[in-house]
Design an enzyme around this catalytic site. Structure first.
Site, mmCIF file in Angstrom:
data_model
loop_
_atom_site.group_PDB
_atom_site.id
_atom_site.type_symbol
_atom_site.label_atom_id
_atom_site.label_comp_id
_atom_site.label_asym_id
_atom_site.label_seq_id
_atom_site.Cartn_x
_atom_site.Cartn_y
_atom_site.Cartn_z
ATOM 1 N N TYR A 180 -11.663 29.844 28.924
ATOM 2 C CA TYR A 180 -10.831 28.712 29.321
ATOM 3 C C TYR A 180 -10.456 28.855 30.801
ATOM 4 O O TYR A 180 -10.958 29.728 31.494
ATOM 5 C CB TYR A 180 -9.633 28.597 28.389
ATOM 6 C CG TYR A 180 -10.064 28.411 26.949
ATOM 7 C CD1 TYR A 180 -10.850 27.315 26.591
ATOM 8 C CD2 TYR A 180 -9.759 29.349 25.965
ATOM 9 C CE1 TYR A 180 -11.282 27.147 25.282
ATOM 10 C CE2 TYR A 180 -10.198 29.186 24.656
ATOM 11 C CZ TYR A 180 -10.960 28.082 24.321
ATOM 12 O OH TYR A 180 -11.400 27.932 23.034
ATOM 13 N N ARG A 315 -8.325 36.148 11.256
ATOM 14 C CA ARG A 315 -8.820 35.552 10.007
ATOM 15 C C ARG A 315 -8.058 36.023 8.773
ATOM 16 O O ARG A 315 -7.792 35.217 7.878
ATOM 17 C CB ARG A 315 -10.320 35.821 9.865
ATOM 18 C CG ARG A 315 -11.168 34.945 10.781
ATOM 19 C CD ARG A 315 -12.624 35.360 10.794
ATOM 20 N NE ARG A 315 -12.830 36.580 11.570
ATOM 21 C CZ ARG A 315 -13.991 37.203 11.676
ATOM 22 N NH1 ARG A 315 -15.051 36.752 11.031
ATOM 23 N NH2 ARG A 315 -14.109 38.287 12.422
#
Length: 360
Positions: A180, A315
């Site tokens: 990013y 996760r």
């Protein structure tokens, strides 16, 4: 060496233990980037984390990421986040907002009319953007940021940080990883500038250092963290000499005394070790485990080897809202379902039960 369940102080942040919830893109905000009741429920369910780091939150309309990404630059978004932080604090948790700008990974379809993605240089990323639920499209050529754009974006980060504290967050984390905008300035193939924000490693770290300094001045260095992913390659980033670049960045950050570095490990173990050596403050690590979720044994090993002070889980936190207690008790872990990671409603998001022992 400390265990996963020893307390940790990182700047102004006091963690009751070292099992941290990593930022995860879940795309559940509304079309205006406002978090709703479902997001408040999701984060409150995971309040037992030593620290919750939110999904990436855009700092401006020009920094918009995928559809469903929340923001922190309108009154409605700030009010939505206030409901989230109140729910987390009522459940006994601590939460920081990860502030993000997608830079060249943004897409015009989600930006204000006539606005093109901003980037250090006009180089298209070999990546994709999520413009609608389940829809991925190629990124486009961005517009090279002018010095005025750079100054305005630094102010956007500081303003979003101020808004985060006003919304009740305990601090902020700057997204300097995963390709990013901040990472784009660090990377050789996305930053071709020849001015003071490019060229050698000292130039490429300047923008990141200025953003960190502005945010620290706005909300306090002790409430400011930074996430990095040295040489990850994610979102088409290439770093030819990451040891020099990140070593210089660590030196600059030491002078600012921010709360922590959050390191996303890659396949080269020497880079996280370098940052651990050069950076004087607390380190949260997100272990490199290939395609597998980080498991408790791997997390404990990082602390035992003094490679980190805390470990972030992604996760397994998505599928186990009570992950710290499951780790502490040795209870089985529910396997995450990738089909529910992005977009959608409650399924795979808030409908995951806490573990109940067999005799309960």
């Amino acid at each position: 060496m400390p265990s996963l369940f020893d307390p940790l102080t990182a700047g102004a942040l006091t963690l009751p233990h070292r099992v941290v919830m990593a930022p995860m893109t879940r795309n559940r905000a509304d079309a205006a980037g406002v978090p709703g009741a479902l997001m408040a429920e999701y984060y409150a369910q995971r309040a037992s984390a030593g620290l919750i780091i939110t999904e990436g939150v855009r700092v401006s309309a020009a920094g918009h990421g995928p559809v469903g990404q929340p923001g922190l630059h309108t009154a409605e978004q700030i009010a939505g986040w206030k409901r989230v932080t109140e729910a987390v604090h009522a459940a006994g948790g601590r939460i920081v907002a990860q502030l993000s700008h997608h830079g060249r990974i943004a897409h015009p379809d989600l930006l204000p009319a006539g606005v093109r993605p901003l980037a250090p240089s006009a180089v298209t990323a070999l990546s994709d953007a999520r413009t609608a639920p389940g829809v991925l499209v190629d990124t486009v050529e961005p517009r090279e940021m002018t010095p005025a754009d750079i100054a305005a974006t630094v102010r956007d980060f500081a303003a979003a940080a101020t808004a985060a504290i006003g919304a009740g967050f305990d601090g902020v984390e700057l997204q300097g990883a995963n390709g990013y905008l901040l990472h784009q300035f660090l990377s050789d193939n996305s930053n071709l500038r020849e001015d003071s924000y490019g060229g050698d490693a000292a130039g490429r770290v300047r923008f990141v250092s200025e953003v960190v300094a502005a945010v620290a001045a706005a909300v306090g260095a002790g409430r400011t963290g930074l996430r990095l992913s040295p040489a990850s390659g994610y979102n088409d980033t290439v770093e030819k000499d990451p040891a020099t670049t990140y070593g210089l960045l660590a030196d600059a950050l030491n002078a600012q005394a921010i709360a922590y570095l959050h390191i996303v490990e890659g396949p080269d173990p020497e880079l996280p070790a370098l940052l651990r050596e050069r950076w004087a403050g607390a380190v949260i690590t997100n272990p490199f485990t290939g395609d597998d979720p980080t498991d408790p044994a791997t997390a404990a090993a990082r602390l035992d080897a003094d490679l980190a002070d805390a470990v972030s889980f992604a996760r397994y936190f998505s599928a186990n809202p009570d992950l710290p207690e499951r780790i502490r008790s040795g209870a089985p872990l529910t396997e995450p379902d990738p089909d529910t990671f992005h977009d959608g409603e409650a399924a795979g998001y808030t409908d995951l039960a806490a573990h109940r022992p067999a005799n309960v």
